[in-house]
Design an enzyme around this catalytic site. Sequence first.
Site, PDB file in Angstrom:
ATOM      1  N   GLU A 258      -5.480   4.226  -0.002  1.00 34.31           N
ATOM      2  CA  GLU A 258      -6.203   4.784  -1.144  1.00 34.31           C
ATOM      3  C   GLU A 258      -7.326   3.802  -1.417  1.00 34.31           C
ATOM      4  O   GLU A 258      -7.075   2.627  -1.701  1.00 34.31           O
ATOM      5  CB  GLU A 258      -5.211   4.874  -2.312  1.00 34.31           C
ATOM      6  CG  GLU A 258      -5.642   5.811  -3.392  1.00 34.31           C
ATOM      7  CD  GLU A 258      -6.009   5.043  -4.603  1.00 34.31           C
ATOM      8  OE1 GLU A 258      -7.232   4.898  -4.824  1.00 34.31           O
ATOM      9  OE2 GLU A 258      -5.118   4.589  -5.315  1.00 34.31           O
ATOM     10  N   CYS A 297     -10.404   3.243  -9.636  1.00 33.36           N
ATOM     11  CA  CYS A 297     -10.683   3.945  -8.386  1.00 33.36           C
ATOM     12  C   CYS A 297     -11.106   5.381  -8.653  1.00 33.36           C
ATOM     13  O   CYS A 297     -11.745   6.013  -7.818  1.00 33.36           O
ATOM     14  CB  CYS A 297      -9.475   3.902  -7.478  1.00 33.36           C
ATOM     15  SG  CYS A 297      -7.958   4.410  -8.282  1.00 33.36           S
TER      16      CYS A 297
HETATM   17  P1  NDP Z   1      -9.634  -5.756  -1.009  1.00 31.09           P
HETATM   18  O1  NDP Z   1      -9.610  -4.630  -0.075  1.00 31.09           O
HETATM   19  O2  NDP Z   1     -10.260  -7.017  -0.566  1.00 31.09           O
HETATM   20  O3  NDP Z   1      -8.163  -6.134  -1.456  1.00 31.09           O
HETATM   21  C1  NDP Z   1      -7.184  -5.162  -1.699  1.00 31.09           C
HETATM   22  C2  NDP Z   1      -5.827  -5.762  -1.392  1.00 31.09           C
HETATM   23  O4  NDP Z   1      -5.757  -6.084  -0.004  1.00 31.09           O
HETATM   24  C3  NDP Z   1      -5.564  -7.062  -2.127  1.00 31.09           C
HETATM   25  O5  NDP Z   1      -4.199  -7.140  -2.466  1.00 31.09           O
HETATM   26  C4  NDP Z   1      -5.900  -8.095  -1.088  1.00 31.09           C
HETATM   27  O6  NDP Z   1      -5.271  -9.328  -1.309  1.00 31.09           O
HETATM   28  C5  NDP Z   1      -5.371  -7.435   0.152  1.00 31.09           C
HETATM   29  N1  NDP Z   1      -5.909  -7.956   1.382  1.00 31.09           N
HETATM   30  C6  NDP Z   1      -7.173  -8.289   1.665  1.00 31.09           C
HETATM   31  N2  NDP Z   1      -7.254  -8.706   2.942  1.00 31.09           N
HETATM   32  C7  NDP Z   1      -6.025  -8.618   3.463  1.00 31.09           C
HETATM   33  C8  NDP Z   1      -5.466  -8.932   4.728  1.00 31.09           C
HETATM   34  N3  NDP Z   1      -6.213  -9.387   5.721  1.00 31.09           N
HETATM   35  N4  NDP Z   1      -4.141  -8.739   4.923  1.00 31.09           N
HETATM   36  C9  NDP Z   1      -3.364  -8.268   3.927  1.00 31.09           C
HETATM   37  N5  NDP Z   1      -3.837  -7.980   2.710  1.00 31.09           N
HETATM   38  C10 NDP Z   1      -5.159  -8.149   2.471  1.00 31.09           C
HETATM   39  O7  NDP Z   1     -10.259  -5.239  -2.290  1.00 31.09           O
HETATM   40  P2  NDP Z   1     -10.580  -6.033  -3.623  1.00 31.09           P
HETATM   41  O8  NDP Z   1      -9.394  -5.985  -4.481  1.00 31.09           O
HETATM   42  O9  NDP Z   1     -11.180  -7.369  -3.377  1.00 31.09           O
HETATM   43  O10 NDP Z   1     -11.690  -5.097  -4.176  1.00 31.09           O
HETATM   44  C11 NDP Z   1     -12.867  -4.944  -3.443  1.00 31.09           C
HETATM   45  C12 NDP Z   1     -13.400  -3.552  -3.611  1.00 31.09           C
HETATM   46  O11 NDP Z   1     -12.372  -2.607  -3.320  1.00 31.09           O
HETATM   47  C13 NDP Z   1     -13.819  -3.212  -4.989  1.00 31.09           C
HETATM   48  O12 NDP Z   1     -15.076  -3.718  -5.266  1.00 31.09           O
HETATM   49  C14 NDP Z   1     -13.775  -1.727  -4.926  1.00 31.09           C
HETATM   50  O13 NDP Z   1     -14.933  -1.242  -4.349  1.00 31.09           O
HETATM   51  C15 NDP Z   1     -12.602  -1.445  -4.056  1.00 31.09           C
HETATM   52  N6  NDP Z   1     -11.413  -1.131  -4.815  1.00 31.09           N
HETATM   53  C16 NDP Z   1     -10.947   0.130  -4.782  1.00 31.09           C
HETATM   54  C17 NDP Z   1      -9.839   0.475  -5.504  1.00 31.09           C
HETATM   55  C18 NDP Z   1      -9.245   1.802  -5.470  1.00 31.09           C
HETATM   56  O14 NDP Z   1      -8.243   2.012  -6.144  1.00 31.09           O
HETATM   57  N7  NDP Z   1      -9.718   2.750  -4.712  1.00 31.09           N
HETATM   58  C19 NDP Z   1      -9.181  -0.470  -6.379  1.00 31.09           C
HETATM   59  C20 NDP Z   1      -9.743  -1.793  -6.327  1.00 31.09           C
HETATM   60  C21 NDP Z   1     -10.796  -2.083  -5.543  1.00 31.09           C
HETATM   61  P3  NDP Z   1      -6.072 -10.574  -1.918  1.00 31.09           P
HETATM   62  O15 NDP Z   1      -6.475 -10.216  -3.278  1.00 31.09           O
HETATM   63  O16 NDP Z   1      -5.044 -11.652  -1.885  1.00 31.09           O
HETATM   64  O17 NDP Z   1      -7.223 -10.807  -1.001  1.00 31.09           O
END
Ligand code: NDP
Length: 678
Positions: A258, A297
């Site tokens: 998602e 989101c």
């Molecule tokens: P990310 O995709 O960077 O992170 C989402 C999750 O993935 C976090 O728990 C993160 O952990 C984890 N993650 C990142 N890299 C890895 C990896 N290599 N292996 C395992 N887990 C990983 O998104 P962000 O939260 O930084 O948000 C960035 C953008 O995502 C926002 O600006 C927005 O555009 C979008 N977003 C969309 C959402 C939605 O519901 N559709 C909600 C939130 C964000 P960690 O924090 O430890 O890096």
Amino acid sequence: MSLLEVKSYAAGKWVAPDATARSIENAVTGEALGRAGNDALDVQAMLDYARDTGGPALRALTFHDRARMLKALAAALGKHKQALYDLSFATGATQADHMIDIDGGIGTMFVYASKGRREMPDAHIYVDGEVEQLSRDGSFLGQHIATSLQGVAVHINAFNFPVWGMLEKLAPTLLAGVPAIVKPATATCYVTELAVKIMIDSGILPAGALQLVSGGLGDMLDRLTCQDIVSFTGSAQTAFKLRSAPHIIRNSIRFVAEQDSLNATILGHDAVAGTPEFDLFVKEVHREMTTKAGQKCTAIRRIIAPHAQVDAVIEALSARLVKTVIGNPQAEGVRMGALVSNSQKSDVLEKAAIIATEAERVFGDPDNFETQGADGGKGAFVPPMLFHCANPDAATRIHDTEAFGPVSTVMGYRDLDHAISLANRGEGSLVASVITHDPKIAQEVASGAGAFHGRLYFNNRDSMKESTGHGSPLPHMVHGGPGRAGGGEELGGVRGVMHYMQRTAIQGSPDILTQISGKWVPGATEKPAPAHPFTRNFHELDIGETIHTDPRDITLADIEHFAEFTGDTFYAHMDEDAAKRNPFFPGRVAHGYLLLSFAAGLFVEPNEGPVLANTGLDSLRFMKPVEAGDSIKVRLTVKHKTPRNDDYGEVRWHATLTNQNDELVAEYELLTMNAYET
Ligand code: NDP
């Protein structure tokens, strides 16, 4: 204030961060708040603990046991709400935002607790759909069932909902009987840590059912098997990276994603300025832009209005946005808090600059705005920013760039087809809304845009008082969307539980299907009742227990008496010639409801006993007309039993009425509430 040492909960122990931990900032002050992460975390031990200890313990419970567990967990979290609120302010969220995250998460768990009891059996196997007839004589049948995956669910969550984000995945997972390892986004993991601590300390969960990774996951995903599942919420980039890992692809590991989408709202052309719908539209857009500072989101990124209404929309929206006080979420009067971190702030400003290449900023200046109770230069604050794109057909970036903050773009449309095509330019979204009082507009949007959006939300003067809001995913309804939104699906009641179970097609004889499904299938062996089943309590009744009644003759006097008594003098019962002209009837026939009433009279045991009430009748079919001179008899079989509360449960009976030639006359399922004690 001392820095938070955010722990993980691994294989039954709390593990503190180590030297590899990442630091976490306070969104409101920009100062260091704590740290999380430990590269030495033994991820294999966590997976083993979930698979070998948590999974078997959860699978030993029935759906109803697990549902009761969810209810108790939700209640435990509810008792500690204030502590969760207090901690959450540092994420930049206001009290109103906490209601969505914390109360919304707990509410989701309660809904799953209730659905688990009402819509799932008190058993370990879920029966999906009806029996399929695979043979002419009914001796070989089909039935779909679902059983719990025997692995672990790894939940990777986004920073914006540290509590709801966890609970909306956890509730269906636990209900499915699958243990979870939750990995919240590091930026807000301290709130999730507290929620996990409350649940673990409550002692409600079996060991191994829930573990927490605060910080990085290490190589956990490379150790998953076909019985595991990854459920991810976050950016498209991370989703792509994780789901395309060779190990995930090679082992067909379920990956539900998602991710960010360019959700749209359409103002119907009927909803001109001055109508209740116009005001509602402005209110909804304002709420979506400012709640959680636009970090949702489902937030509205594209505002699609008829050309003639564009100026009025910008004016009305700006008038609301200007009154939105930004600042420290704990300061008096503040309506919009901070973004989660200064790096998110940079990201939002960068994305807003991209949008600005195709649209003019008509409200909000990130270089010039006021904050209340906070230093705007240090905390992760941005003002709401409204853009206007004059040529949305030629534009591309406004349809593919999500600034994950209080940023939205207004664009005009010519006609409804144009509005639909603009909404679909997002190439897949979680939700699109339409504010209109014209059901025909809603119908056109549903058929023209449904395929591009996971949820369509319609609102107008009739529904606005009770409506739940464009941006609120509800546990009852599916959440997810095609294409850019990740192609995944969550929630949607029992549908959400199915992601954590395997659907299997079962083929076999009626006895085999009855034994596996716990539901008596026509054609299966009938068990003779040791006494009239209405004298036997809920627990004594056996699936398949059957009685056959004596026959009863149907006379013309019966038909006329029933017609007079009820007032149902429909011609097919009263007028021989008219009935004969009808292709369904040989002549005057008995009322279907007369037959049902006689059937009740045939199978009932009249004395006070364990049957408390007749609560319904399902799937009624009349197959063959009954005339005066025919006779009917009933076969009544215990099909299924579902406990309802501490005193009684629902018994579903399969009833068939046959005539003197053993031809099927009617068939239905009767529901009764039966006491546990006689
Ligand atoms: P990310 O995709 O960077 O992170 C989402 C999750 O993935 C976090 O728990 C993160 O952990 C984890 N993650 C990142 N890299 C890895 C990896 N290599 N292996 C395992 N887990 C990983 O998104 P962000 O939260 O930084 O948000 C960035 C953008 O995502 C926002 O600006 C927005 O555009 C979008 N977003 C969309 C959402 C939605 O519901 N559709 C909600 C939130 C964000 P960690 O924090 O430890 O890096």
